[in-house]
Design an enzyme around this catalytic site. Structure first.
Site, PDB file in Angstrom:
ATOM      1  N   GLN C 130      39.000 -61.139 -55.170  1.00 32.51           N
ATOM      2  CA  GLN C 130      39.212 -62.578 -54.701  1.00 32.51           C
ATOM      3  C   GLN C 130      40.314 -62.858 -53.885  1.00 32.51           C
ATOM      4  O   GLN C 130      41.352 -62.485 -54.469  1.00 32.51           O
ATOM      5  CB  GLN C 130      39.283 -63.523 -56.079  1.00 32.51           C
ATOM      6  CG  GLN C 130      39.257 -64.877 -55.831  1.00 32.51           C
ATOM      7  CD  GLN C 130      39.621 -65.502 -57.016  1.00 32.51           C
ATOM      8  OE1 GLN C 130      40.938 -65.400 -57.631  1.00 32.51           O
ATOM      9  NE2 GLN C 130      39.082 -66.672 -57.262  1.00 32.51           N
ATOM     10  N   GLY C 131      39.956 -63.168 -52.661  1.00 30.38           N
ATOM     11  CA  GLY C 131      41.267 -63.440 -51.726  1.00 30.38           C
ATOM     12  C   GLY C 131      41.413 -64.844 -51.463  1.00 30.38           C
ATOM     13  O   GLY C 131      40.623 -65.555 -50.528  1.00 30.38           O
ATOM     14  N   TYR C 132      42.230 -65.559 -52.510  1.00 27.86           N
ATOM     15  CA  TYR C 132      42.677 -66.764 -52.135  1.00 27.86           C
ATOM     16  C   TYR C 132      43.942 -66.944 -51.776  1.00 27.86           C
ATOM     17  O   TYR C 132      44.507 -67.709 -50.729  1.00 27.86           O
ATOM     18  CB  TYR C 132      42.306 -67.545 -53.801  1.00 27.86           C
ATOM     19  CG  TYR C 132      41.028 -67.871 -53.986  1.00 27.86           C
ATOM     20  CD1 TYR C 132      39.754 -67.198 -53.430  1.00 27.86           C
ATOM     21  CD2 TYR C 132      40.714 -68.832 -55.026  1.00 27.86           C
ATOM     22  CE1 TYR C 132      38.616 -67.643 -53.645  1.00 27.86           C
ATOM     23  CE2 TYR C 132      39.303 -69.304 -55.320  1.00 27.86           C
ATOM     24  CZ  TYR C 132      38.421 -68.771 -54.607  1.00 27.86           C
ATOM     25  OH  TYR C 132      37.088 -68.893 -54.620  1.00 27.86           O
ATOM     26  N   SER C 133      45.102 -66.650 -52.700  1.00 31.46           N
ATOM     27  CA  SER C 133      46.283 -67.021 -52.479  1.00 31.46           C
ATOM     28  C   SER C 133      46.883 -66.193 -51.329  1.00 31.46           C
ATOM     29  O   SER C 133      46.614 -65.308 -50.805  1.00 31.46           O
ATOM     30  CB  SER C 133      46.963 -66.615 -53.745  1.00 31.46           C
ATOM     31  OG  SER C 133      46.856 -67.020 -54.877  1.00 31.46           O
ATOM     32  N   SER C 165      43.944 -59.577 -57.389  1.00 29.33           N
ATOM     33  CA  SER C 165      43.792 -58.811 -58.251  1.00 29.33           C
ATOM     34  C   SER C 165      43.039 -57.700 -58.010  1.00 29.33           C
ATOM     35  O   SER C 165      41.778 -57.583 -57.495  1.00 29.33           O
ATOM     36  CB  SER C 165      42.986 -59.435 -59.528  1.00 29.33           C
ATOM     37  OG  SER C 165      43.522 -60.780 -59.898  1.00 29.33           O
ATOM     38  N   GLU C 248      37.375 -70.041 -63.320  1.00 33.95           N
ATOM     39  CA  GLU C 248      38.501 -69.371 -63.610  1.00 33.95           C
ATOM     40  C   GLU C 248      39.370 -69.909 -64.849  1.00 33.95           C
ATOM     41  O   GLU C 248      39.962 -69.166 -65.712  1.00 33.95           O
ATOM     42  CB  GLU C 248      39.289 -69.148 -62.392  1.00 33.95           C
ATOM     43  CG  GLU C 248      40.412 -68.260 -62.460  1.00 33.95           C
ATOM     44  CD  GLU C 248      41.163 -67.832 -61.259  1.00 33.95           C
ATOM     45  OE1 GLU C 248      41.954 -66.947 -61.217  1.00 33.95           O
ATOM     46  OE2 GLU C 248      41.293 -68.632 -60.208  1.00 33.95           O
ATOM     47  N   GLU C 373      51.416 -77.002 -64.110  1.00 40.06           N
ATOM     48  CA  GLU C 373      51.945 -78.004 -63.585  1.00 40.06           C
ATOM     49  C   GLU C 373      50.567 -78.795 -62.887  1.00 40.06           C
ATOM     50  O   GLU C 373      50.370 -79.922 -62.862  1.00 40.06           O
ATOM     51  CB  GLU C 373      52.984 -78.062 -62.611  1.00 40.06           C
ATOM     52  CG  GLU C 373      54.506 -77.710 -63.421  1.00 40.06           C
ATOM     53  CD  GLU C 373      54.551 -76.348 -63.995  1.00 40.06           C
ATOM     54  OE1 GLU C 373      53.770 -75.438 -63.247  1.00 40.06           O
ATOM     55  OE2 GLU C 373      55.480 -76.296 -64.724  1.00 40.06           O
TER      56      GLU C 373
END
Lengths: 371, 389, 389, 371
Positions: C130-133, C165, C248, C373
């Site tokens: 998964q390429g998110y951040s 990951s 997730e 948060e």
């Protein structure tokens, strides 16, 4: 079993919520307090509760009850927690009903369901719940028994028509063996009921017995497990009432956060308050699950101690946090008697203490978990 | 005179002048001498002790002699405090005049104002109350709306205060008012003094959840105040207010050293093998007392650092925050120690519900004198220097 | 076929097809079968179990048969799960394809995309990451800067991802990219799929404080991606991302039911009179386990309510927040139970410091998948409906 | 006594802070770890520390020490906590020095002050500090003694030239009577020192003794109170090191909050984070006072157990909160090995555990307070 309410219970919940919101808002408790009402609850409300089936909610239909079980009783208690309804429901419909059922006493259930004659249960002898530590001794006299000594922290003790008193018929304080349950009736010789005005403006009494005639209920000497079961079951319902208190505090507080202006903005925009309110929401969500699980387990009829301790401990923790946060976030106005929020904190603590506070529950939870 | 000579002198003076009944501990501040026009002395000794101490200026030892103070140096004042403590002498006088108005007047007042008011504070002739908070203002103190209009030879005050401590028992009020309605909110505020017996002033006690009523709502309806009773510069009252808030914070945070919970728990619950039988409660009490002891040493450290010349500054917010939160926690633990007896509300046995009422009273600790949230904001901004929005 | 008949059939099928060694518990997810081009099977049984389950679609029981799923109803899938649990069958395959991309493709993908990718997920042929951040984006995911330029017949991807990951072990990536650089930040994002073996893709593992390296930095340098590999509408990728984040969150919050702390404490520390000797630790463990049990029932309640048709919605944020905070607390308690042995970092006796490393690993629980948060912000906004600034 | 630093100590503080910031920043520990350095500390730094007077800081000037007392040792430890300095300071200059002084052994103090030959102390035999539970037995052999058994969690155990070992010369495990201290020298027959790599990348060892010759230090059988005093004193200095760790975490975190941008603003503007940072500040401020008070009390020479337990408990609590908050507020980057903040949490926990964790201290605090 699914941790949800079926349709029937969902309907009960809606009807209980609506009933108490309409018939006994917090202003009723304020009124009873300010009038220094001697009875300490509204008799007409009790009558209405009987008609709704709430009074006999735990009793079988044969006995005139509504047979909604502990999940049902919990829904009623939760609704009453939200409105801080003053009523003999806990003492009569929950504790006394549970004890009489646990003792296998069928005879009194009919009277209990009708609610015309009030029952309560007297256990504590000091400032703390300690069933095995019971010292009061029943003396055989003629064909029956007499009781002498003091019982404290008895809910509705000064208005009850019949008091189920735990006393020792053998053994010594600290032993679980040798306890029995006796019925003492209002006005009995040597019985002095001393109403104690407490922080929650509800009915509590000290009962003093002096060679007071008493009738044995259930079998001799072996009442420990029945009383323990009754207080476990009562604790599941107390947990539900505390849950109602916590939820109402959260609701009133978030409403206030949305409305109150300071520094030119709504205080609900302050992230620190948002996070605390959200944390409180999560705390209460966990308690809701533990309480429902305990009530369902109570209805299944098996051992309930572990679940009751869990639910009560969680409910105490949530109600403590919710009432403290409610006052802090309301600021000065929350400290005034004129505003209702203070009534919640005053009810939450004594209710938490009845049949064992957080530490008592945590200790029991650990012991029943095997450590 | 050397400090040793001073000590001997003080010791002699106390021996002669402090009545025996004034050498016993007070159960609460309610037993203290608050002074003022209408104060009912609990005893002749109490009155005598105030008169004698007031005459020496020992009610306010470090204030200048010229205004009725004791004129003592810091070291001398310390000796006086030590000697009073040695014989358990009660403070001859407690008041908002001593704690708050006096320091503000000494710093911001004119010579005439000092001459007029400070001696009366020192002798306990006039009891003062503080008019800061207003309905709806809360933590946003500077949004106050009570106005004082300039009528040439006097101010005309209209508005309302709330949370005025003992307003119904006080003689004069020091009061924040808005004198420049069009200025930015912090800049239009002035610091005004006036007599509570002035026409148009009325008070109404607020009943609290604890059942106590130490606060009032205070109403001003066309109150006339002489021009000379404005302290400092017109429109600069906020500076005085901030100065006093820091004072107050320190006072409220400094809860002193109450009876240890563990001692109460031992008396109430008994021990087995020297330990409290209830292991869970013992653990909770230990956690609390560790923090309480550390707080006590922190108050001491702050005091010692201040003596050494460091400015307390925003650290007073930390003391206020921690001290009040600890006090709330302490009273929650007291409920557990007293069990169901803690919840009694009426009746002689429970001193009319003192445990429950004092517990509820503490809930206001973290609201009054600047909420815990305000203290955390101050620490964030002034100590940690975190950025504003 | 009735449900009873189905159960009988499943039971028979499992009896014949699930190898004996696949009916033992896994020590950790590291022992699971992750599939993919380069996966090294731990045993023939593991390979066989994947092939057999994949063929039946039992790796993804409720997905449509047409795309290689099991095509089971919810009730049937529940029976399959029960029967697998009865014999302690391991999951034949775990993967981000199953947990995340599959559900997203089934909801947002075209028929062709489903046909192309879903069967390979079901059979474990392709392992997805998964390429998110992105570096510097953190909780503000939508501020991502990796861009995909429209080159007519293809996308040209340039940029960098972080916290990917197992990127170094994966075959394909599903990736958030910015396709409309001038649109407001949430509106210029698209959801793109491409092969990690494409020219210009490189990865670099990140070493964590726990010593583990499950995450990578992933670099895209002029990567060419065919036009058809964009999922859903161009510029609407944020909708898919949000959908998957909720998924997730639920997954991460659902920590299952680990071995009770009390059991470990009993084994490690011994008991006296049935109670842990260390009364303070016993009290701490009880407090933790009360909350952990309530959390377990809350996961169950949320699951039951979802089954009854209620939408989980933002409640997944509550589960994620509480579950991860509890897990962190659990591991702090584990340190106390293991004492100084907990801090060993190397050596066979301590399984190369598994206690310490797992403890440090949990610190990321409340950061990854949306920080605590962020979850509290979501609860505040979407459940409590508190106002925005 | 005033809870402030006098001028001399203020100068020491500035010099220690400056020394360690310059000579041993966190990158040193990283380097020692990555090189898998066998000695585990920098010998040249130790030499420099000796020249600064830090090595003999607790020792009298006659013995070649700097005689700065525990307040001085605490200031050095705090500075080392801020930089995570790896050094035999704690084992040698604090624990061994305190033990030898408590045993009244003057002979070894000179060697101790020079720091050329390293000393350490071996107490634990299992995963938890339990002095009275000591089982290892000293056997009389010829004119001397031999030791057999295992000691765990010994700081600098594999590099020390002399190990002060607590062993039993009479009585049984659980009794305070019957303990003695022995010196065993590096390379002694039957001694196997097994360095254990732990989370903090510092020196720890398991020591195995097999009929190892040992010399009695101090008097026979009565060492319990001396060892207890030494660990109490060590705990005051450990508390100071934990305080340094907590403070550095707060500083680094607030710096990060001022610099890091998200959602278009500096995250330090988020009120929820501001309040948590401010709360942490207050927590640490309380700990600072408790630690200083304990160090001052240590220097006064009277009973120090209550103050040591208080300071250590507070320091553990603060360091736990500070390290956890530091990682959470740093977010993902805080989890990477590349960033230094993770080194702090890895040091804080083992250090807290040495000579008793929070619960051990709280239990002792309560017992010494009389409950």
């Amino acid at each position: 079993m699914s941790l949800t309410l079926n349709e029937e219970l969902q309907l009960l919940k809606e009807s209980a919520d609506g009933f108490f919101a309409e018939k006994s808002p917090v202003s009723d408790l304020r009124d009873l307090r300010d009038r220094e009402d001697e009875v300490g609850y509204r008799a007409d409300l009790w009558q209405d509760m009987a008609e709704m089936g709430f009074v006999g909610i735990l009793l079988p239909e044969e006995a005139g009850g509504a047979d909604f079980g502990y999940v049902g009783a919990g829904l009623v208690a939760e609704a009453m927690g939200r409105q801080l309804t003053a009523s003999p429901f806990l003492a009569h419909s929950v504790v006394a009903a549970s004890l009489l059922k646990a003792l296998g006493d069928e005879d009194r259930l009919g009277a209990l369901a009708a609610g015309d004659e009030l029952y309560t249960v007297a256990i504590d002898e000091g400032p703390r719940f300690d069933l095995a530590g019971t010292k009061m001794t029943a003396t055989q006299a003629g064909g029956g028994y007499t009781l002498s000594g003091l019982k404290t922290f008895v809910p509705d003790g000064h208005v009850a028509d019949h008091i189920l008193v735990v006393a020792r018929t053998s053994g010594t304080a600290g032993e679980t063996d040798g306890l029995s349950v006796f019925q003492v009736d209002k006005g009995a010789k040597g019985l002095i009921a001393d109403r104690t005005i407490m922080a929650d403006s509800r009915n509590w009494a000290k009962l003093s017995f002096n060679a007071t005639p008493a009738t044995l209920v259930g079998t001799l000497d072996g009442a420990y497990s029945a009383v323990e079961r009754a207080t476990d079951l009562a604790n599941t319902v107390i947990a539900a009432e505390l849950l109602g208190i916590a939820e109402e505090c959260l609701t009133r507080t978030t409403d206030y956060l949305k409305e109150r202006q300071q520094f030119g903005v709504t205080i609900g925009t302050f992230q620190a308050l948002q996070h605390r309110a959200s944390h409180l929401f999560c705390e209460i969500a966990l308690t809701r699950s533990a309480v429902l699980k305990a009530l369902q387990t109570a209805d299944e009829g098996g051992p309930v101690g572990w679940f009751a301790a869990l639910a009560k401990a969680r409910a105490i923790k949530s109600a403590e946090l919710a009432t403290n946060e409610a006052i802090q976030m309301h600021g000065g106005i929350g400290m005034t008697d004129e505003y209702d929020i203070g009534f919640y904190i005053k009810r939450a603590r004594p209710l938490a203490h009845l049949y064992g506070d957080y530490n008592v529950q945590a200790d029991r939870f650990a012991a029943l978990s095997g450590y | 005179m050397s400090l040793d000579e001073f000590r001997a002198e003080v010791r002699d003076w106390l021996e002669v002048n402090c009545p025996a009944s004034m050498r016993t501990p007070m159960a609460s501040f309610d037993e203290a001498c608050w002074g003022g026009r209408h104060f009912e002395f609990a005893s002749d000794d109490q009155r005598l002790w105030l008169e004698r101490a007031g005459e020496k200026g020992y009610t306010v030892p470090t204030w200048p002699k010229e205004y009725g103070g004791g004129g003592l140096s810091k070291d001398e004042a310390k000796i006086l405090a030590e000697e009073m403590k040695r014989i358990n002498a009660r403070p001859p006088l407690v008041s908002f005049g001593i704690w708050m108005l006096g320091p503000a007047l000494l710093k911001f007042g004119s010579h005439e104002q000092k001459l007029e008011h400070i001696p009366k504070i020192a002798r306990g002739d006039i009891r003062w109350c503080q008019g800061y908070s207003e309905p709806g203002a809360g933590s946003d103190l500077a949004s106050l709306r009570t106005k004082a209009e300039d009528k040439g030879d006097h101010w005309l005050v209209n508005g309302q205060k709330v949370w005025t401590s003992y307003a119904d028992k006080s003689d004069w009020i020091f009061c924040l008012v808005r004198t420049e309605p069009d200025a930015p909110k912090h800049e239009g505020i002035s610091f005004l003094l006036f007599d509570m017996e002035s026409a148009g002033v009325s008070t109404k006690p607020i009943k609290l959840i604890s059942g106590y009523s130490p606060f009032c709502e205070t109403f001003f309806d066309d109150v006339t105040v002489p021009k000379g009773q404005l302290v400092g510069e017109r429109g600069k009252g906020w500076t005085i207010a901030k100065y006093l808030l820091t004072h107050e914070r320190k006072m409220i945070g400094d809860i002193g050293a109450p009876t240890p919970l563990s001692q109460l728990a031992r008396e109430k619950l008994g021990t087995e093998g020297g330990q409290l039988e209830d292991a869970m409660l013992r653990s909770e009490i230990a956690r609390h007392e560790i923090d309480a002891a550390a707080f006590m040493f922190t108050v001491q450290r702050a005091t010692d650092e201040a003596k050494a010349g460091a400015s307390l500054g925003a650290f007073s917010s930390a003391l206020k925050y921690v001290g009040t939160e600890l006090n709330k926690d302490r009273h929650e633990k007291l409920l557990k120690i007293h069990g169901s007896e803690a919840f009694e509300w009426e009746g002689q046995f429970s001193r009319d519900g003192a445990v429950a009422k004092d517990w509820l009273r503490t809930k206001a600790n973290s609201i009054e004198g600047g909420t815990s949230e305000v203290q955390l904001n101050i620490i964030s901004k002034r100590i940690l220097e975190l950025p504003d929005r």
